[in-house]
Design an enzyme around this catalytic site. Sequence first.
Site, mmCIF file in Angstrom:
data_model
loop_
_atom_site.group_PDB
_atom_site.id
_atom_site.type_symbol
_atom_site.label_atom_id
_atom_site.label_comp_id
_atom_site.label_asym_id
_atom_site.label_seq_id
_atom_site.Cartn_x
_atom_site.Cartn_y
_atom_site.Cartn_z
ATOM 1 N N ASP A 26 -15.611 -16.784 -15.745
ATOM 2 C CA ASP A 26 -16.579 -16.870 -16.858
ATOM 3 C C ASP A 26 -16.080 -16.304 -18.189
ATOM 4 O OD1 ASP A 26 -17.988 -17.728 -14.662
ATOM 5 O OD2 ASP A 26 -19.585 -16.252 -14.805
ATOM 6 N N LYS A 130 -20.684 -23.170 -12.163
ATOM 7 C CA LYS A 130 -21.527 -22.501 -11.172
ATOM 8 C C LYS A 130 -22.877 -22.154 -11.806
ATOM 9 C CE LYS A 130 -19.369 -17.952 -12.027
ATOM 10 N NZ LYS A 130 -20.497 -17.100 -12.351
ATOM 11 N N CYS A 163 -20.707 -10.993 -12.366
ATOM 12 C CA CYS A 163 -20.094 -12.174 -11.751
ATOM 13 C C CYS A 163 -18.785 -11.879 -11.026
ATOM 14 C CB CYS A 163 -19.910 -13.260 -12.796
ATOM 15 S SG CYS A 163 -21.511 -13.906 -13.333
#
Length: 221
Positions: A26, A130, A163
């Site tokens: 990310d 995701k 994450c």
Amino acid sequence: MTTHQFQAEPFPLAFDPQTTALIMIDMQRDFVEPGGFGEVLGNDVSKVRTAIAPCKQVLDAARAQGMLVIHTREGHRADLSDCPPAKLTRGGQTFIGTDGPMGRILVRGEAGHDIIPELYPVAGEPVIDKPGKGAFYQTDLHLVLQNHSIRTLIVCGVTTEVCVTTTVREANDRGFECIIPEDCVGSYFPEFQKSALEMIKAQGAIFGWVSNADAIVGGLK
Ligand code: TIU
């Protein structure tokens, strides 16, 4: 065959470059640049930008080795049909899908959702979209790793306690050995960064190893 090792805590990690992948979690404008999801949640994004240069060092070394490099992005369909109502509106506030300076926040295809230019994927590097915090939930990440016979994961990205560790905890349960270079992960909260990294390596590497960019680059030589 295990031919290499990374210096790490709580002890060195043996690995084979052919069965090792780098996962960049990310590193999106929405988390790392002003005006995105990270900032609208009230965070100071400069705190996570320290990870960019070390990530680039590790990314360059992995690419030079011909290793599998995977990028993930957190975000949702434009119609938000894959965003759980409980995530969309949290504490009475809704940010996901609203307009910001980099387009609709955390929506696929918008400028803010994309990976920062410094770490942009090159041709042949899978990008996993995701909907959640963990990179395995509702994605084909495990399938991609299995098809490349991957056993070891170098995990970088943001944010450490959200994450990154959600992904690492699940990767460990799925049988992967995970190593996290501490300068290649970022948090908006220094105390969470410290604790999250301690939790990974405690109890004899209970769910992973902690290292740093120089040790990863050195181990890949
Ligand atoms: N808010 C926060 O710390 N993180 C996230 O929402 N997503 C990721 O960590 N990528």
